[in-house]
Design a protein around this motif. Sequence first.
Motif, PDB file in Angstrom:
ATOM      1  N   GLY A 183       0.769  -1.240   0.000  1.00 22.76           N
ATOM      2  CA  GLY A 183       0.000   0.000   0.000  1.00 22.76           C
ATOM      3  C   GLY A 183       0.795   1.282   0.000  1.00 22.76           C
ATOM      4  N   ALA A 184       2.121   1.182  -0.124  1.00 18.07           N
ATOM      5  CA  ALA A 184       2.936   2.396  -0.176  1.00 18.07           C
ATOM      6  C   ALA A 184       2.903   2.997  -1.576  1.00 18.07           C
ATOM      7  CB  ALA A 184       4.378   2.087   0.222  1.00 18.07           C
ATOM      8  N   ALA A 185       3.175   4.282  -1.652  1.00 18.28           N
ATOM      9  CA  ALA A 185       3.329   4.978  -2.928  1.00 18.28           C
ATOM     10  C   ALA A 185       4.819   5.158  -3.195  1.00 18.28           C
ATOM     11  CB  ALA A 185       2.636   6.333  -2.876  1.00 18.28           C
ATOM     12  N   VAL A 186       5.205   5.071  -4.475  1.00 13.78           N
ATOM     13  CA  VAL A 186       6.622   5.203  -4.834  1.00 13.78           C
ATOM     14  C   VAL A 186       6.751   6.161  -6.011  1.00 13.78           C
ATOM     15  CG1 VAL A 186       8.752   4.003  -5.431  1.00 13.78           C
ATOM     16  CG2 VAL A 186       6.974   2.790  -4.140  1.00 13.78           C
ATOM     17  N   LEU A 187       7.615   7.165  -5.848  1.00 16.28           N
ATOM     18  CA  LEU A 187       7.965   8.072  -6.940  1.00 16.28           C
ATOM     19  C   LEU A 187       9.436   7.839  -7.262  1.00 16.28           C
ATOM     20  CD1 LEU A 187       7.280  10.513  -8.796  1.00 16.28           C
ATOM     21  CD2 LEU A 187       8.087  11.992  -6.941  1.00 16.28           C
ATOM     22  N   MET A 188       9.717   7.492  -8.515  1.00 15.23           N
ATOM     23  CA  MET A 188      11.086   7.159  -8.918  1.00 15.23           C
ATOM     24  C   MET A 188      11.481   7.953 -10.150  1.00 15.23           C
ATOM     25  SD  MET A 188      12.672   3.412  -9.953  1.00 15.23           S
ATOM     26  CE  MET A 188      11.775   3.275 -11.520  1.00 15.23           C
ATOM     27  N   SER A 189      12.564   8.721 -10.033  1.00 18.97           N
ATOM     28  CA  SER A 189      13.105   9.373 -11.212  1.00 18.97           C
ATOM     29  C   SER A 189      14.192   8.481 -11.798  1.00 18.97           C
ATOM     30  CB  SER A 189      13.692  10.742 -10.855  1.00 18.97           C
ATOM     31  OG  SER A 189      14.950  10.611 -10.242  1.00 18.97           O
ATOM     32  N   THR A 190      14.257   8.381 -13.116  1.00 14.28           N
ATOM     33  CA  THR A 190      15.259   7.528 -13.735  1.00 14.28           C
ATOM     34  C   THR A 190      15.490   7.906 -15.191  1.00 14.28           C
ATOM     35  OG1 THR A 190      15.880   5.243 -14.257  1.00 14.28           O
ATOM     36  CG2 THR A 190      13.543   5.767 -14.357  1.00 14.28           C
ATOM     37  N   HIS A 191      16.728   7.672 -15.624  1.00 12.85           N
ATOM     38  CA  HIS A 191      17.067   7.796 -17.046  1.00 12.85           C
ATOM     39  C   HIS A 191      16.886   6.462 -17.759  1.00 12.85           C
ATOM     40  CE1 HIS A 191      19.614  11.282 -15.574  1.00 12.85           C
ATOM     41  NE2 HIS A 191      18.956  11.816 -16.578  1.00 12.85           N
ATOM     42  N   TYR A 199       8.279  -1.423 -15.325  1.00 10.81           N
ATOM     43  CA  TYR A 199       7.880  -1.526 -13.916  1.00 10.81           C
ATOM     44  C   TYR A 199       6.944  -0.432 -13.424  1.00 10.81           C
ATOM     45  CZ  TYR A 199      11.224  -5.297 -13.253  1.00 10.81           C
ATOM     46  OH  TYR A 199      11.889  -6.490 -13.335  1.00 10.81           O
ATOM     47  N   CYS A 200       6.939   0.736 -14.052  1.00 13.19           N
ATOM     48  CA  CYS A 200       6.118   1.844 -13.540  1.00 13.19           C
ATOM     49  C   CYS A 200       4.660   1.688 -13.965  1.00 13.19           C
ATOM     50  CB  CYS A 200       6.657   3.179 -14.038  1.00 13.19           C
ATOM     51  SG  CYS A 200       8.266   3.626 -13.355  1.00 13.19           S
ATOM     52  N   ASP A 201       3.765   2.103 -13.071  1.00 16.38           N
ATOM     53  CA  ASP A 201       2.335   2.073 -13.376  1.00 16.38           C
ATOM     54  C   ASP A 201       1.917   3.300 -14.174  1.00 16.38           C
ATOM     55  OD1 ASP A 201       1.644  -0.329 -11.728  1.00 16.38           O
ATOM     56  OD2 ASP A 201       2.429   0.953 -10.139  1.00 16.38           O
ATOM     57  N   ARG A 202       2.508   4.442 -13.837  1.00 16.02           N
ATOM     58  CA  ARG A 202       2.222   5.675 -14.557  1.00 16.02           C
ATOM     59  C   ARG A 202       3.512   6.482 -14.697  1.00 16.02           C
ATOM     60  NH1 ARG A 202      -0.522   9.547 -12.483  1.00 16.02           N
ATOM     61  NH2 ARG A 202      -0.511   8.892 -10.302  1.00 16.02           N
ATOM     62  N   PHE A 203       3.449   7.511 -15.532  1.00 17.11           N
ATOM     63  CA  PHE A 203       4.628   8.329 -15.806  1.00 17.11           C
ATOM     64  C   PHE A 203       4.258   9.807 -15.745  1.00 17.11           C
ATOM     65  CE2 PHE A 203       4.667   4.378 -18.151  1.00 17.11           C
ATOM     66  CZ  PHE A 203       5.874   3.811 -17.763  1.00 17.11           C
ATOM     67  N   VAL A 204       5.209  10.597 -15.263  1.00 15.28           N
ATOM     68  CA  VAL A 204       5.106  12.058 -15.338  1.00 15.28           C
ATOM     69  C   VAL A 204       6.337  12.522 -16.109  1.00 15.28           C
ATOM     70  CG1 VAL A 204       5.058  14.231 -14.059  1.00 15.28           C
ATOM     71  CG2 VAL A 204       3.873  12.216 -13.146  1.00 15.28           C
ATOM     72  N   MET A 205       6.113  13.083 -17.287  1.00 16.08           N
ATOM     73  CA  MET A 205       7.222  13.517 -18.135  1.00 16.08           C
ATOM     74  C   MET A 205       7.420  15.018 -17.991  1.00 16.08           C
ATOM     75  SD  MET A 205       6.772  11.240 -21.560  1.00 16.08           S
ATOM     76  CE  MET A 205       7.110   9.475 -21.492  1.00 16.08           C
TER      77      MET A 205
END
Length: 246
Positions: A183-191, A199-205
């Motif tokens: 139930g945790a939320a995860v925000l991951m920045s990556t190149h 692996y990501c459910d959604r993206f913010v570009m």
Amino acid sequence: MTLEIENLVGGYSRVPVLKDISFTVKAGELVGLIGLNGAGKSTTIKHIIGLLRPQKGKITLEGVTLKSDPKTYKQKMAYIPETPILYEELTLREHIELTIMAYGLEAKSAWQRAQKLLELFRLENKLDWFPANFSKGMKQKVMIVCAFITEAKLYIIDEPFLGLDPLATQDLLDLIDQKKQAGAAVLMSTHVLSTAQEYCDRFVMIDQGQVTAKGDLASLRTQFGDETASLATIYLKLTGAGEKHA
């Protein structure tokens, strides 16, 4: 709703780097923050964790803002920076003990979680080592161990794969998935866009301090007009970088 960023304007001076940024990270999902160097990813993260103050807009974590309740806000999140930040005079054991105290964790259960993570990342016999003895990859693993014993509501992970070997990378991705399932939320920045796509459910570009697109891969492909486009192709097209290299 776990993390909500509304109309964020901010940066390091009066001239804003971020221009009206809005997005959410919900409980149980991994959101990829995607952008080239200088796009505004790290600046966004610094505002979320409280190193920078917004010029305008609002950042809310489970209904709490940094201004309204700083202690509760900070205890709800765990942060893994791009470059490991360790205290040279503290051993690995002491880093874990410091984390337990800072988050007000129950020591016995926290150490049980820590022991499993230490074994996973092959650090169980390094508890009395100082950071000077660690490689960059090992330092990154220390940061991961300290973050994941906290049972935070939000994990912020900045470029996590730098310095990690393939086995440790997969172990980290498995850990992120476990936290999502809990139930945790995860925000991951990556190149590493191929990994983000998988692996990501959604993206913010983000490009030049603005959100250029957001959503899951299917919705981004619809916006892009190509149902088979990769995340990298979409991002390069949205930033105009693809045209420059064509």
